[in-house]
Motif scaffolding. Structure first.
Motif, mmCIF file in Angstrom:
data_model
loop_
_atom_site.group_PDB
_atom_site.id
_atom_site.type_symbol
_atom_site.label_atom_id
_atom_site.label_comp_id
_atom_site.label_asym_id
_atom_site.label_seq_id
_atom_site.Cartn_x
_atom_site.Cartn_y
_atom_site.Cartn_z
ATOM 1 N N SER A 1 0.852 -1.183 0.000
ATOM 2 C CA SER A 1 0.000 0.000 0.000
ATOM 3 C C SER A 1 0.889 1.234 0.000
ATOM 4 N N LEU A 2 0.677 2.102 -0.984
ATOM 5 C CA LEU A 2 1.430 3.346 -1.070
ATOM 6 C C LEU A 2 0.449 4.513 -1.126
ATOM 7 N N SER A 3 0.847 5.608 -0.528
ATOM 8 C CA SER A 3 0.044 6.823 -0.649
ATOM 9 C C SER A 3 0.353 7.468 -1.995
ATOM 10 N N GLU A 4 -0.507 8.391 -2.412
ATOM 11 C CA GLU A 4 -0.266 9.084 -3.675
ATOM 12 C C GLU A 4 1.010 9.911 -3.597
ATOM 13 N N ASN A 5 1.312 10.446 -2.425
ATOM 14 C CA ASN A 5 2.562 11.186 -2.247
ATOM 15 C C ASN A 5 3.772 10.274 -2.368
ATOM 16 N N ASP A 6 3.654 9.036 -1.807
ATOM 17 C CA ASP A 6 4.729 8.053 -1.948
ATOM 18 C C ASP A 6 5.045 7.830 -3.425
ATOM 19 N N PHE A 7 3.993 7.545 -4.180
ATOM 20 C CA PHE A 7 4.182 7.187 -5.579
ATOM 21 C C PHE A 7 4.704 8.365 -6.392
ATOM 22 N N ALA A 8 4.171 9.521 -6.137
ATOM 23 C CA ALA A 8 4.640 10.709 -6.858
ATOM 24 C C ALA A 8 6.113 10.991 -6.554
ATOM 25 N N LEU B 1 13.452 9.015 -8.225
ATOM 26 C CA LEU B 1 14.255 7.807 -8.410
ATOM 27 C C LEU B 1 15.318 8.024 -9.485
ATOM 28 N N ASN B 2 16.555 7.631 -9.182
ATOM 29 C CA ASN B 2 17.629 7.686 -10.169
ATOM 30 C C ASN B 2 17.416 6.549 -11.167
ATOM 31 N N VAL B 3 17.073 6.898 -12.404
ATOM 32 C CA VAL B 3 16.705 5.884 -13.403
ATOM 33 C C VAL B 3 17.781 5.715 -14.474
ATOM 34 N N SER B 4 18.969 6.223 -14.233
ATOM 35 C CA SER B 4 20.005 6.214 -15.270
ATOM 36 C C SER B 4 20.405 4.808 -15.701
ATOM 37 N N GLN B 5 20.194 3.807 -14.826
ATOM 38 C CA GLN B 5 20.555 2.436 -15.174
ATOM 39 C C GLN B 5 19.376 1.479 -15.021
ATOM 40 N N LEU B 6 18.171 1.995 -14.892
ATOM 41 C CA LEU B 6 17.000 1.162 -14.610
ATOM 42 C C LEU B 6 16.619 0.311 -15.824
ATOM 43 N N LYS B 7 16.627 -1.028 -15.610
ATOM 44 C CA LYS B 7 16.269 -1.970 -16.671
ATOM 45 C C LYS B 7 14.960 -2.699 -16.379
ATOM 46 N N GLY B 8 14.659 -2.910 -15.108
ATOM 47 C CA GLY B 8 13.456 -3.636 -14.746
ATOM 48 C C GLY B 8 12.628 -2.855 -13.743
ATOM 49 N N LEU B 9 11.310 -2.787 -13.980
ATOM 50 C CA LEU B 9 10.413 -2.036 -13.116
ATOM 51 C C LEU B 9 9.126 -2.830 -12.936
ATOM 52 N N SER B 10 8.758 -3.104 -11.686
ATOM 53 C CA SER B 10 7.534 -3.858 -11.407
ATOM 54 C C SER B 10 6.736 -3.172 -10.313
ATOM 55 N N PHE B 11 5.462 -2.928 -10.625
ATOM 56 C CA PHE B 11 4.513 -2.398 -9.642
ATOM 57 C C PHE B 11 3.324 -3.356 -9.488
ATOM 58 N N SER B 12 3.540 -4.621 -9.736
ATOM 59 C CA SER B 12 2.462 -5.607 -9.683
ATOM 60 C C SER B 12 1.781 -5.599 -8.320
ATOM 61 N N GLY B 13 0.450 -5.505 -8.344
ATOM 62 C CA GLY B 13 -0.295 -5.557 -7.090
ATOM 63 C C GLY B 13 -0.431 -4.223 -6.385
ATOM 64 N N LEU B 14 0.148 -3.148 -6.916
ATOM 65 C CA LEU B 14 -0.058 -1.813 -6.335
ATOM 66 C C LEU B 14 -1.401 -1.266 -6.825
ATOM 67 N N ASN B 15 -2.173 -0.727 -5.939
ATOM 68 C CA ASN B 15 -3.462 -0.163 -6.322
ATOM 69 C C ASN B 15 -3.280 1.282 -6.775
ATOM 70 N N LEU B 16 -3.306 1.485 -8.089
ATOM 71 C CA LEU B 16 -3.120 2.821 -8.667
ATOM 72 C C LEU B 16 -4.437 3.403 -9.178
ATOM 73 N N THR B 17 -5.560 2.782 -8.800
ATOM 74 C CA THR B 17 -6.862 3.152 -9.360
ATOM 75 C C THR B 17 -7.196 4.617 -9.135
ATOM 76 N N ASN B 18 -6.997 5.103 -7.947
ATOM 77 C CA ASN B 18 -7.414 6.463 -7.614
ATOM 78 C C ASN B 18 -6.269 7.467 -7.668
ATOM 79 N N MET B 19 -5.173 7.066 -8.306
ATOM 80 C CA MET B 19 -4.026 7.971 -8.396
ATOM 81 C C MET B 19 -3.935 8.578 -9.784
ATOM 82 N N SER B 20 -3.356 9.739 -9.851
ATOM 83 C CA SER B 20 -3.128 10.391 -11.138
ATOM 84 C C SER B 20 -2.144 9.554 -11.955
#
Length: 511
Positions: free
Chosen positions: A335-342, A348-367
């Motif tokens: 469970s994350l707050s909208e502020n957490d996710f934003a 986040l430093n994404v300069s080397q990011l190859k894999g990203l998973s948000f499986s199971g996070l409820n993003l329904t009511n978030m922008s």
């Protein structure tokens, strides 16, 4: 002086000419030679020092399979290679406890000596079952391998060879420690007999036996397991998984161990639940103690946070302590707050990011703006994206399409069990068709494929959806791109895959 019988016997069996002869089945000859030698245990033990190095691996394999414990113990004391990958043998054969102990006893006997044995080269005893499996294959006695290895030994100048051996035999320098590599899984209760014996040997080894562990799994932070961790060379840990219930008292004991894992590459925290007796103030202190250790993890590449009860409102504490750019970030079933996710998407430093998973996070009511921003920021490097079960619908998918179309390195994209329509699914295909490296897309069964009354997937409709997408891929020149769907079985929840025919779970097939 070796007995005449031993010298003649070994000359007949193991001289280089014997192995280099043009024989059709050298592996079989080696096997017969080893079996013959093992029939006379006294002779085999007395002959170990005379055996060519090339004979050690096949003879060790035969002795290990036959549980010739005394011979194994003697061979360990004369092992002529830097590494003994015992774990690869233990994977295919479950040795008797006495056989495993014989190997450790042989090692212990060597370490108790003041002078290094003449042929001793062992630096690593590897008990990992998936490591160095090629060693036993390479040294199994095939003609080309055996001949080339014999050539290497034969071409070494004899004077130099004797000089090295003489120097080694007369050395009075202290023995270097031997490293024992093992993958540890620490659970409730006492460790098994083999691990207990190994721990005993390490504790009695006077610092000459170093217990190293690349993969460590912790399912219980008990005092007993903390004591085991104190014997591990913690800077050897590269892959750590922790899955247990925390108490402030046990966390306080574990945190110093984590701070010593300076070479950690992958860290998974899963299903961490604070004790019901933990106060909010204690929980906050626990989180602060835990996340502060990230400051010591200068080589962390992959961070996986799964089903953590304490993460909501505190994600920024984790992110600000990360010392290096991550290659993989997985935050799932939390469970994350909208502020957490934003905050995550913006900082986040994404300069080397190859894999990203948000499986199971409820993003329904978030922008959808923060997710769109994160994908766009990581578009130059992102290879795998998992948005399963996030509750994202047509508007959110539509919003992130421009960012997705920028991900030139993307190879897999999964967004199962999200309520989207067929029209948006087709639009997604058209936006990603130009991503040349995108080979696999696991898509959600669109709303049109569900039964109106029961809310379950109608396989006939899903088949029609799949055929439509395959036809589009063909028309757009990407028949190589694999799109397949998955939906939960209404009875057990397991996923039903469709590519192009349904792969059903048994309970689904029985209805």
């Amino acid at each position: 002086m070796w007995p005449k019988r031993s010298r003649v016997y070994l000359q007949d069996l193991f001289q280089s000419r014997f192995i280099r002869m043009s024989l059709p089945t050298p592996r079989r000859l080696l096997e017969l030679a080893c079996q013959s030698l093992l029939k006379d245990e006294a002779l085999a033990m007395s002959a170990v020092e005379m055996l060519p190095a090339e004979i050690f691996p096949p003879l060790f394999m035969a002795a290990f399979a036959g549980k010739h414990d005394k011979i194994l113990k003697m061979m360990v004391q004369s092992w002529p290679f830097p590494c003994l990958p015992l774990g690869a043998l233990m994977k295919d054969q479950q040795p008797q406890q006495e056989t495993f102990q014989a190997v450790l006893d042989g090692l212990d006997d060597v370490l108790s000596q003041e002078v290094r044995p003449r042929r001793w080269k062992l630096q690593v005893l590897n008990l990992q079952k998936d490591a160095h499996q090629e060693f036993w294959t390479v040294w199994s006695g095939t003609r080309a391998t055996a001949c080339s290895l014999m050539e290497t030994e034969a071409t070494q100048p004899m004077g130099k060879k004797h000089e090295v051996e003489s120097s080694r035999a007369g050395s009075k320098s202290p023995l270097a420690p031997v490293e024992v590599f093992i993958d540890l899984s620490l659970k409730e209760g006492a460790p098994d007999e083999s691990l207990s014996y190994l721990i005993k040997k390490v504790s009695q080894g006077r610092g000459l036996l170093h217990l190293c562990c690349k993969k460590l799994k912790i399912f219980a932070v008990s005092m007993q397991n903390i004591n085991i961790l104190k014997m591990v060379q913690l800077d050897s840990v590269q892959d750590l998984e922790v899955n247990c219930t925390w108490k402030p008292s046990t966390l306080k004991k574990f945190v110093p161990q984590l701070s010593q894992m300076g070479n950690l590459r992958r860290f998974l925290l899963s299903h961490i639940l604070m004790s019901s007796h933990t106060t909010p103030a204690q929980e906050q202190q626990c989180v602060r103690q835990l996340t502060s250790q990230f400051l010591s993890l200068h080589h962390l590449q992959e961070l996986c946070l799964d089903a953590l009860s304490f993460l909501e409102g505190r994600l920024h504490q984790v992110l600000r302590c990360l010392q290096t750019p991550l290659e993989v970030l997985s935050i799932t079933n939390c469970s994350l707050s909208e502020n957490d996710f934003a905050h995550l998407c913006q900082t986040l430093n994404v300069s080397q990011l190859k894999g990203l998973s948000f499986s199971g996070l409820n993003l329904t009511n978030m922008s959808s703006g923060p997710l769109q921003l994160l994908i766009e920021r990581a578009s130059a490097t992102l290879q795998d994206l998992d948005l399963d079960e996030c509750g994202i619908m047509d508007p959110e998918i539509t919003d992130i399409l421009p960012a997705l179309s920028l991900c030139s390195e993307l190879t897999t994209f999964s967004f199962c069990e999200n309520p989207i329509s067929m029209s948006v699914l087709e639009e997604l295909l058209r936006h990603t068709i130009g991503l040349s490296k995108l080979n696999h897309v696991l898509y959600a069964a669109p709303l049109e494929s569900y039964e109106e009354l029961t809310g379950t997937v109608h396989l006939g409709r899903l088949a029609q959806v799949h055929n439509t997408l395959r036809q589009l891929l063909q028309e757009l020149g990407r028949p190589d791109m694999v799109w397949f769907s998955a939906s939960p079985c209404p009875h057990c929840g397991d996923r039903t895959f469709y590519d192009p025919n349904p792969i059903l779970c048994p309970c689904y097939m029985s209805v």
